[in-house]
Motif scaffolding. Structure first.
Motif, mmCIF file in Angstrom:
data_model
loop_
_atom_site.group_PDB
_atom_site.id
_atom_site.type_symbol
_atom_site.label_atom_id
_atom_site.label_comp_id
_atom_site.label_asym_id
_atom_site.label_seq_id
_atom_site.Cartn_x
_atom_site.Cartn_y
_atom_site.Cartn_z
ATOM 1 N N HIS A 193 54.365 -33.577 81.907
ATOM 2 C CA HIS A 193 54.775 -32.777 81.640
ATOM 3 C C HIS A 193 55.182 -31.646 82.250
ATOM 4 O O HIS A 193 56.264 -31.241 81.893
ATOM 5 C CB HIS A 193 53.672 -32.458 80.117
ATOM 6 N N GLY A 194 54.774 -31.183 83.388
ATOM 7 C CA GLY A 194 55.210 -30.498 84.386
ATOM 8 C C GLY A 194 56.086 -30.663 84.499
ATOM 9 O O GLY A 194 56.837 -29.507 85.206
ATOM 10 N N VAL B 16 58.385 -28.541 81.375
ATOM 11 C CA VAL B 16 57.849 -27.284 80.956
ATOM 12 C C VAL B 16 58.378 -26.422 82.036
ATOM 13 O O VAL B 16 57.318 -26.542 83.333
ATOM 14 C CB VAL B 16 56.511 -27.179 80.442
ATOM 15 N N PRO B 17 58.719 -25.156 82.106
ATOM 16 C CA PRO B 17 58.690 -24.168 83.255
ATOM 17 C C PRO B 17 57.430 -24.146 83.245
ATOM 18 O O PRO B 17 56.428 -23.477 83.150
ATOM 19 C CB PRO B 17 59.555 -23.044 82.982
ATOM 20 N N LEU B 18 56.839 -23.645 85.289
ATOM 21 C CA LEU B 18 56.115 -22.828 85.987
ATOM 22 C C LEU B 18 54.711 -23.569 85.521
ATOM 23 O O LEU B 18 53.614 -22.972 85.396
ATOM 24 C CB LEU B 18 55.964 -21.704 85.070
ATOM 25 N N THR B 19 54.896 -25.151 84.719
ATOM 26 C CA THR B 19 53.056 -25.757 84.018
ATOM 27 C C THR B 19 53.395 -26.710 84.815
ATOM 28 O O THR B 19 54.039 -27.685 85.518
ATOM 29 C CB THR B 19 53.767 -25.708 82.936
ATOM 30 N N GLU B 20 51.514 -27.337 85.914
ATOM 31 C CA GLU B 20 51.175 -27.515 85.890
ATOM 32 C C GLU B 20 49.837 -28.853 85.217
ATOM 33 O O GLU B 20 49.279 -27.854 84.640
ATOM 34 C CB GLU B 20 51.197 -27.902 87.149
ATOM 35 N N VAL B 21 50.011 -30.247 85.028
ATOM 36 C CA VAL B 21 48.941 -30.973 84.136
ATOM 37 C C VAL B 21 48.505 -31.313 83.707
ATOM 38 O O VAL B 21 48.660 -31.997 84.838
ATOM 39 C CB VAL B 21 50.041 -31.562 83.231
ATOM 40 N N ARG B 22 47.069 -31.436 84.547
ATOM 41 C CA ARG B 22 46.030 -32.312 85.257
ATOM 42 C C ARG B 22 45.050 -32.738 84.025
ATOM 43 O O ARG B 22 44.581 -32.540 83.307
ATOM 44 C CB ARG B 22 45.358 -32.091 86.817
ATOM 45 N N VAL B 23 45.091 -34.304 84.379
ATOM 46 C CA VAL B 23 44.205 -34.849 84.317
ATOM 47 C C VAL B 23 42.371 -34.937 83.890
ATOM 48 O O VAL B 23 42.280 -34.853 85.145
ATOM 49 C CB VAL B 23 44.131 -36.135 82.985
ATOM 50 N N VAL B 24 41.788 -34.547 83.401
ATOM 51 C CA VAL B 24 40.096 -34.282 83.294
ATOM 52 C C VAL B 24 38.985 -35.153 83.274
ATOM 53 O O VAL B 24 37.736 -34.787 83.370
ATOM 54 C CB VAL B 24 39.555 -32.804 83.450
ATOM 55 N N THR B 25 39.314 -36.156 82.135
ATOM 56 C CA THR B 25 38.236 -37.048 82.025
ATOM 57 C C THR B 25 39.291 -38.522 83.267
ATOM 58 O O THR B 25 40.142 -38.627 83.582
ATOM 59 C CB THR B 25 38.728 -37.573 80.331
ATOM 60 N N ASP B 26 38.398 -39.168 82.888
ATOM 61 C CA ASP B 26 38.101 -40.806 83.396
ATOM 62 C C ASP B 26 39.942 -41.287 82.948
ATOM 63 O O ASP B 26 40.031 -41.810 83.155
ATOM 64 C CB ASP B 26 37.035 -41.546 83.804
#
Length: 156
Positions: A27-28, A31-41
């Motif tokens: 999605h990053g 989506v402008p100026l956005t970074e997505v990180r998964v925090v679950t296994d």
């Protein structure tokens, strides 16, 4: 709360489109100026949690989200069951829910419907600026879905 809906027809299969939409870090790319990180296994299924960081440098906010409903499309042919994913937003700035469906269409195409039902803190911002938030949300998510569709269509 403010709500908006964005619909996009995509020249790609429902399965490919679903897999792209639920690849949260991608999605990053759209989506402008956005970074997505998964925090679950696990990044997929009910209980998956991820955080979208939107901003520039230290100026920004985190948008933590959790998947609360997960049903991939049953296939890519017309009449196959659409996919549906529902997300709850637990952020300090943005809270509420979002969901999307991916519906198979004839000719290896599909339709994506994305719905957001959110509030922005402080809540009075949403109360007074709801129409502007809805308009800007439609514009941002419209551009996001266009970027996602272009990426898929050029790969196919």
């Amino acid at each position: 709360m403010t709500s908006f809906t964005v619909t996009r027809h995509v020249r790609a299969t429902a399965t490919d489109t679903w897999n792209t939409l639920v690849d949260w870090p991608r999605h990053g790319d759209w989506v402008p100026l956005t970074e997505v990180r998964v925090v679950t296994d696990r990044p997929d299924g009910v209980g998956a949690t991820f955080v979208a960081r939107t901003g520039l440098g230290p100026l920004g906010f985190d948008d933590p989200m959790e998947v609360v409903a997960w049903e991939p499309p049953s296939g890519d042919d017309r009449g196959d069951r659409p996919g549906r994913c529902e997300i709850v937003k637990h952020g300090r700035v943005v809270h509420g829910s979002a969901w999307f469906t991916v519906t198979p269409l004839p000719g290896r195409r599909c339709r994506v419907v994305w719905v957001e039902d959110v509030e922005v803190s402080p809540r009075r911002v949403t109360r007074y600026a709801g129409p502007l938030l809805s308009l800007s949300g439609r514009a941002i998510f419209g551009a996001t879905l266009r970027g996602m569709a272009r990426s898929l269509e050029s790969a196919g």
